[in-house]
Write an enzyme that holds these catalytic residues in place. Structure first.
Site, PDB file in Angstrom:
ATOM      1  CB  CYS A   2      -0.893   0.028   1.235  1.00  0.00           C
ATOM      2  SG  CYS A   2      -1.889  -1.447   1.487  1.00  0.00           S
ATOM      3  NE  ARG A  27       4.582   1.501  -1.442  1.00  0.00           N
ATOM      4  CZ  ARG A  27       5.495   1.485  -0.479  1.00  0.00           C
ATOM      5  NH1 ARG A  27       6.713   1.926  -0.717  1.00  0.00           N
ATOM      6  NH2 ARG A  27       5.212   1.022   0.713  1.00  0.00           N
ATOM      7  CD1 TRP A  75      -1.023  -5.620  -3.562  1.00  0.00           C
ATOM      8  CD2 TRP A  75      -0.752  -6.557  -1.552  1.00  0.00           C
ATOM      9  NE1 TRP A  75      -0.560  -6.894  -3.753  1.00  0.00           N
ATOM     10  CE2 TRP A  75      -0.382  -7.495  -2.538  1.00  0.00           C
ATOM     11  CE3 TRP A  75      -0.645  -6.931  -0.207  1.00  0.00           C
ATOM     12  CZ2 TRP A  75       0.066  -8.780  -2.233  1.00  0.00           C
ATOM     13  CZ3 TRP A  75      -0.204  -8.209   0.098  1.00  0.00           C
ATOM     14  CH2 TRP A  75       0.146  -9.108  -0.913  1.00  0.00           C
ATOM     15  CG  ASN A 100       0.764   2.003   3.738  1.00  0.00           C
ATOM     16  OD1 ASN A 100      -0.334   2.088   3.207  1.00  0.00           O
ATOM     17  ND2 ASN A 100       1.860   2.488   3.196  1.00  0.00           N
ATOM     18  N   GLY A 101      -0.187  -1.299   6.708  1.00  0.00           N
ATOM     19  CA  GLY A 101       0.164  -2.207   7.792  1.00  0.00           C
ATOM     20  C   GLY A 101      -0.984  -3.122   8.157  1.00  0.00           C
ATOM     21  CD  GLU A 484      16.018 -13.534  -9.028  1.00  0.00           C
ATOM     22  OE1 GLU A 484      15.596 -12.428  -9.410  1.00  0.00           O
ATOM     23  OE2 GLU A 484      15.646 -14.083  -7.968  1.00  0.00           O
ATOM     24  CE  LYS A 488      13.581 -10.922 -11.009  1.00  0.00           C
ATOM     25  NZ  LYS A 488      13.163 -11.569  -9.774  1.00  0.00           N
ATOM     26  CD  GLU A 491       9.129 -11.999  -9.101  1.00  0.00           C
ATOM     27  OE1 GLU A 491       9.000 -11.387  -8.033  1.00  0.00           O
ATOM     28  OE2 GLU A 491      10.113 -11.862  -9.846  1.00  0.00           O
ATOM     29  CG  HIS A 507      17.477 -37.737  -6.425  1.00  0.00           C
ATOM     30  ND1 HIS A 507      17.629 -38.846  -5.629  1.00  0.00           N
ATOM     31  CD2 HIS A 507      18.712 -37.450  -6.915  1.00  0.00           C
ATOM     32  CE1 HIS A 507      18.893 -39.221  -5.625  1.00  0.00           C
ATOM     33  NE2 HIS A 507      19.572 -38.382  -6.398  1.00  0.00           N
ATOM     34  CE  LYS A 606      11.075  -3.061  -6.538  1.00  0.00           C
ATOM     35  NZ  LYS A 606      11.803  -4.022  -7.390  1.00  0.00           N
TER      36      LYS A 606
END
Length: 611
Positions: A2, A27, A75, A100-101, A484, A488, A491, A507, A606
């Site tokens: 947020c 964000r 958010w 926010n929070g 990574e 990506k 995402e 395996h 973000k």
């Protein structure tokens, strides 16, 4: 996560609020809203679901203006994305608030407030805050005192901006856990959750500490700490520019940031090496004393930064001979770890405000692990302020949700740390000189990797247009690079991607291999190359389509079912940095092909400033 913006000025604040919200779009959010105190001291509010552009359109239909206002991009945590759950929240058309929070005791507060006759219109935890403030206003307290009393009643993390129609020209800001910054401009004061929101208005900022409550009018601020005492907080001049947060000639922030990496890497190295040595004091004035007692390293991070930490573990143990462990911050903070004396706690974060990483640092310090080093991209962030030593990555603003230049600059920082700790643990001057020279070559080698852009665009079109799954393989320090790369891709393209050490194929993962799932491998020129080649043959034997990013010096060539993308010859120590770049480009071009929202992928934020 947020975003908050607030302004007290002597001009109409609505355009300023909207500009701030636009600059916070990176964000991640699902709704947006503004509340403004009009010239008639009326509290006017407009909220919408969706992008800030939807809020702009709504304000064209229902204009609001005034000299004091707050705005928010939400958010969703408590309650679905909807207009009724969007901020700002208002109580009895008298007081408005953005938050926010997460408020952990919201159920208890809600029960008491419902008994007192307050009516709830949302599913959010935030609404209990605005009702509680109104409760104290009804007792005759002014806005500052009402907010101070309210924050004492709250359990959890929050950053707040509050306005009240009884006190036009006044804005109260409060912070505990979630970041909040105050911008100082001529004849006006602004607040935001991020410097980027305000950089078009000012470059002078005051960073609130945990527990601070700020009383703001257009001529200045008064800050009270958590005990209620008046305090002074330093004024900082930011080096971030408005241009740095624009896309420029690029289609997406992510692509811009991928191509900014040579400069970001050079900036991260600048001033940290001299001759053939890494300068220990680059980590802080007290680095010599702290590093002298280090017997091990404990890395705490989340997401992409966790992958950087995993690469760092390979370097610290193989090059510096220092034991190292790496943990996901959200697990470390709850698992009751065994304390290791004289461990250096290393936290990695792009924003420096990641809630789990901050909590992990605080838990490590409480347990007595040792002293701390923050590797971070935001100079005045909470993580930086809470750490004993700091190494800034100098990546510059990173707007795209999927981290790129922050990751590679973190890798450079980890190699710098490996060298200074290795020097104290028996690393020879010759080895240090070799590694320093390799580090100096990194920006140029990344330039060569970026030259693969068109080749990788074609690769994406040929191999990923109809794919829904992918497997990434690597060995040694390239395994975290494969992790990574898979992150990506998932995402921003929403393709399901997994990563494995190549030696683990038999395996389990080999059962997934068929012609419909691309298998991506990174193949630098090191002692594990021949073993990796054998692993790749297992994939081909089962009909898997291979895409191999290979060091040009190993002589791998394309063949039926195998597409080889040659990467310029690279020394093994810096190979994880260089090989990360083609995987970033691959994810980007696949996402373009899929038509996704690359800079703001669905469901993601973000900066994750709450659990």
């Amino acid at each position: 996560m947020c975003g908050i913006v607030g302004v007290v000025a002597q001009r109409d604040v609505t355009p300023v609020l909207l500009d701030g919200l636009r600059r916070l779009e990176y964000r991640g959010y699902d709704s947006a809203g503004v509340a403004v105190l009009s010239d008639q001291s009326l509290l006017e509010r407009v909220r919408t679901v969706g992008k800030v552009a939807e809020l702009v359109n709504a304000l064209k239909a229902t204009p609001v203006s005034g000299l004091t206002g707050i705005a928010h991009t939400r958010w969703a945590t408590h309650g679905e994305p909807s207009e009724k759950n969007a901020h700002p929240h208002v109580c009895h058309e008298r007081v408005a608030l953005v938050h926010n929070g997460i408020i952990e005791n919201h159920d208890d507060l809600r029960a008491h407030q419902e008994q007192a006759g307050f009516r709830f219109t949302s599913q959010t935890d935030t609404e209990v805050i605005v009702h509680q403030i109104h409760h104290y206003l009804d007792q005759g307290r002014d806005l500052l005192a009402a907010v101070q009393s309210t924050v004492d009643d709250l359990d959890g993390a929050f950053a707040l901006g509050v306005i009240c129609k009884d006190e036009p020209g006044r804005l109260i800001a409060a912070r505990r856990g979630s970041p909040l910054v105050i911008g100082m401009a001529d004849d006006e004061v602004l607040i935001a959750s991020d410097v980027a929101a305000l950089i078009s208005e000012t470059n002078r900022f005051v960073y609130l500490e945990d527990g601070d409550v700020a009383d703001i009018v257009h001529t200045g601020i008064t800050i009270h700490d958590q005990s209620g005492s008046k305090v002074e907080r330093p004024l900082h001049t930011s080096q971030v520019t408005a241009d740095a947060t624009d896309k420029g000639e690029y289609s997406h922030y992510m692509l811009k940031e991928i191509f900014e990496q040579p400069r970001a890497l050079a900036d991260t190295l600048q001033g940290r090496i001299a001759g053939q040595r890494v300068l220990e004091n680059a980590f802080g004035a007290d680095a010599g004393r702290i590093f002298g007692s280090v017997k091990g390293v404990h890395i705490i991070a989340c997401g992409t930064s966790y992958h950087a930490g995993m690469v760092g573990r390979y370097w610290l143990e193989s090059l510096a001979g220092i034991p190292c462990s790496v943990e996901v911050a959200s697990e470390f903070r709850y698992r009751k770890p065994v304390v290791r004396n004289n461990s250096l706690i290393v936290t990695l974060s792009q924003s420096g405000e990641t809630a789990d990483t901050l909590a992990g640092l605080h838990e490590a310090r409480r347990l007595g692990f040792g002293q701390s080093l923050s590797i971070c991209n935001v100079p005045e962030s909470s993580l930086v302020r809470d750490s004993d030593l700091v190494l800034m990555t100098h990546a510059g603003p990173e707007i795209g949700v999927a981290s790129t230049k922050a990751f590679t600059t973190q890798l450079v920082a980890m190699l710098l740390l490996t060298i200074v700790l290795g020097r104290r643990n028996g690393m020879s001057a010759e080895t240090e000189a070799r590694l320093v020279n390799e580090l100096r070559s990194v920006p140029g080698k990344v330039e060569h990797a970026l030259a693969l852009n068109e080749q990788i665009r074609t690769l994406a079109q040929e191999h990923f247009g109809d794919k829904q799954n992918a497997l990434f393989l690597g060995r040694g320090a390239q395994f975290p690079v494969a992790m990574e790369g898979a992150l990506k891709l998932k995402e921003i393209s929403y393709i399901h991607a997994e990563s494995y050490p190549a030696g683990e194929l038999k395996h389990g993962p080999l059962a997934l291999v068929d012609a419909s799932m691309p298998v991506v491998a990174v193949a630098p020129n090191n002692e594990l190359l021949e073993k990796l080649k054998s692993n790749l043959q297992e994939v081909r034997a089962r009909g898997g389509e291979l895409i191999v990013f290979a060091d040009a010096g190993v002589g791998m060539i394309s063949s039926a079912g195998v597409t080889v993308i040659p990467v310029a010859p690279t020394e093994d120590s810096i190979a994880p940095i260089i090989f990360s770049v083609p995987l970033q480009l691959l994810a980007y071009h696949v996402a373009v092909l899929k038509g996704t929202d690359i800079d703001q992928p669905r469901n993601l934020a973000k900066s994750v400033t709450v659990e």
